[in-house]
Design a protein around this motif. Structure first.
Motif, PDB file in Angstrom:
ATOM      1  N   GLU A   1       0.907  -1.298  -0.102  1.00 57.09           N
ATOM      2  CA  GLU A   1       0.033   0.080  -0.037  1.00 57.09           C
ATOM      3  C   GLU A   1       0.767   1.185  -0.031  1.00 57.09           C
ATOM      4  N   GLU A   2       1.963   1.361   0.800  1.00 57.82           N
ATOM      5  CA  GLU A   2       3.057   2.443   0.851  1.00 57.82           C
ATOM      6  C   GLU A   2       3.501   2.594  -0.810  1.00 57.82           C
ATOM      7  N   GLU A   3       3.896   1.708  -1.193  1.00 59.71           N
ATOM      8  CA  GLU A   3       4.430   2.249  -2.557  1.00 59.71           C
ATOM      9  C   GLU A   3       3.348   2.491  -3.519  1.00 59.71           C
ATOM     10  N   LEU A   4       2.036   1.872  -3.324  1.00 62.68           N
ATOM     11  CA  LEU A   4       1.136   2.367  -4.380  1.00 62.68           C
ATOM     12  C   LEU A   4       0.813   3.882  -4.137  1.00 62.68           C
ATOM     13  N   ARG A   5       0.700   4.289  -2.903  1.00 67.39           N
ATOM     14  CA  ARG A   5       0.376   5.716  -2.416  1.00 67.39           C
ATOM     15  C   ARG A   5       1.489   6.475  -2.830  1.00 67.39           C
ATOM     16  N   GLU A   6       2.887   5.999  -2.969  1.00 67.30           N
ATOM     17  CA  GLU A   6       3.850   6.688  -3.530  1.00 67.30           C
ATOM     18  C   GLU A   6       3.989   7.037  -5.046  1.00 67.30           C
ATOM     19  N   ARG A   7       3.285   5.973  -5.527  1.00 64.24           N
ATOM     20  CA  ARG A   7       3.223   6.364  -7.257  1.00 64.24           C
ATOM     21  C   ARG A   7       2.068   7.439  -7.531  1.00 64.24           C
ATOM     22  N   ARG A   8       1.073   7.106  -6.724  1.00 66.63           N
ATOM     23  CA  ARG A   8      -0.024   8.214  -6.916  1.00 66.63           C
ATOM     24  C   ARG A   8       0.386   9.449  -6.679  1.00 66.63           C
ATOM     25  N   ALA A   9       1.071   9.668  -5.418  1.00 63.81           N
ATOM     26  CA  ALA A   9       1.610  10.891  -5.047  1.00 63.81           C
ATOM     27  C   ALA A   9       2.584  11.744  -6.156  1.00 63.81           C
TER      28      ALA A   9
ATOM     29  N   PHE B   1      -6.597  14.371  -2.945  1.00 60.40           N
ATOM     30  CA  PHE B   1      -5.355  13.372  -3.013  1.00 60.40           C
ATOM     31  C   PHE B   1      -5.556  12.118  -4.320  1.00 60.40           C
ATOM     32  N   ASP B   2      -6.668  12.462  -4.927  1.00 59.89           N
ATOM     33  CA  ASP B   2      -6.790  11.558  -5.905  1.00 59.89           C
ATOM     34  C   ASP B   2      -7.467  11.952  -7.303  1.00 59.89           C
TER      35      ASP B   2
ATOM     36  N   PRO C   1      -9.393   3.111  -6.447  1.00 61.66           N
ATOM     37  CA  PRO C   1      -8.514   2.259  -5.548  1.00 61.66           C
ATOM     38  C   PRO C   1      -8.018   1.158  -6.372  1.00 61.66           C
TER      39      PRO C   1
END
Length: 186
Positions: free
Chosen positions: A3-11, A31-32, A55
Motif C-alpha cells: 500500500e505504501e508503494e501504491l500511495r507513493e506512485r499516486r503521489a 489526493f486522488d 482504488p
C-alpha cells in the motif's frame, strides 16, 4: 505491491501535475483527482477535464483512471457572456475528447503503468490536432485555417514547445521512482 508503494506512485503523479503545470492550467484535489483546464483557441468556453484515481490505480488492470469533462465559460470570470454556438460546438466535441483520453487510460491500466501524464498529453494533442482540425470552422479567405495571424500562431507554437520541454524533463528525470529514491538517499 504494498500500500505504501501504491500511495507513493499516486503521489508522484500528483506532484508531476503541480510541477509541470501552472495552477491556472491544472490542479489536484482530494489526493486522488487531477483537474486540467483545456483552452480552446477562438472559443468562449473552456473544457475542464477531471481525472480520478480509483482504488487499485495504477497497478490494477481493472482500475483505469475515471475521466469526465465539462464546459466552463471563459467570459463568466469577466463579463458573464457566453456564445451558444461555441458551447454547442465544443459540447458536441466532448465525446471525442473523452474517448481519446479513456482509450489511453485503459491502455495504461492494462500495462499497469501510471496514466496521468499520458492522458494529459493526449488531451493536449486532442486540442491541438483533433479539435482544431475537425471542429473549428475554417475561414476560406484566410491563408491559415486557425484564423490567427502568422506571428500569433508562431508565438503559440513557441509557448507549446517550452511547456512540452518542461514536461518532458520532468517525466524523464523525476517521475522515475528509482531516480527519486536515489535522490532521496543522497
Amino acid at each position: 505491491m504494498d500500500e505504501e508503494e501504491l500511495r507513493e506512485r499516486r503521489a508522484a503523479e500528483l506532484e508531476f501535475v503541480a510541477a509541470a503545470y501552472s495552477p491556472d492550467e491544472a490542479w489536484t484535489s482530494n489526493f486522488d483527482k487531477v483537474h486540467r483546464r483545456l483552452l480552446l483557441d477562438q472559443e468562449d468556453v473552456e473544457v475542464e477535464l477531471v481525472l480520478s484515481m480509483p482504488p487499485g490505480y495504477p497497478v490494477c488492470e481493472t482500475a483505469p483512471l475515471s475521466i469526465r469533462a465539462s464546459l466552463t465559460n471563459k467570459s463568466s470570470r469577466t463579463s458573464g457572456r457566453t456564445n451558444n454556438s461555441s458551447s454547442k460546438r465544443v459540447g458536441n466535441a466532448l465525446p471525442s475528447l473523452l474517448e481519446a483520453c479513456r482509450t489511453v487510460a485503459t491502455n495504461c491500466a492494462l500495462e499497469q503503468v501510471e496514466a496521468v501524464f499520458a492522458v494529459l498529453t493526449r488531451a493536449d494533442e486532442w486540442v491541438d490536432q483533433d479539435f482544431t482540425q475537425k471542429c473549428l470552422p475554417c475561414d476560406d479567405e484566410s491563408p491559415n485555417t486557425l484564423g490567427v495571424s502568422l506571428p500569433e500562431r508562431q508565438t503559440t507554437v513557441t509557448t507549446q514547445m517550452i511547456v512540452l520541454g518542461r514536461r518532458v524533463i520532468y517525466s524523464h528525470h523525476i517521475i522515475a521512482s528509482s531516480k527519486r529514491r536515489a535522490l532521496a538517499e543522497l
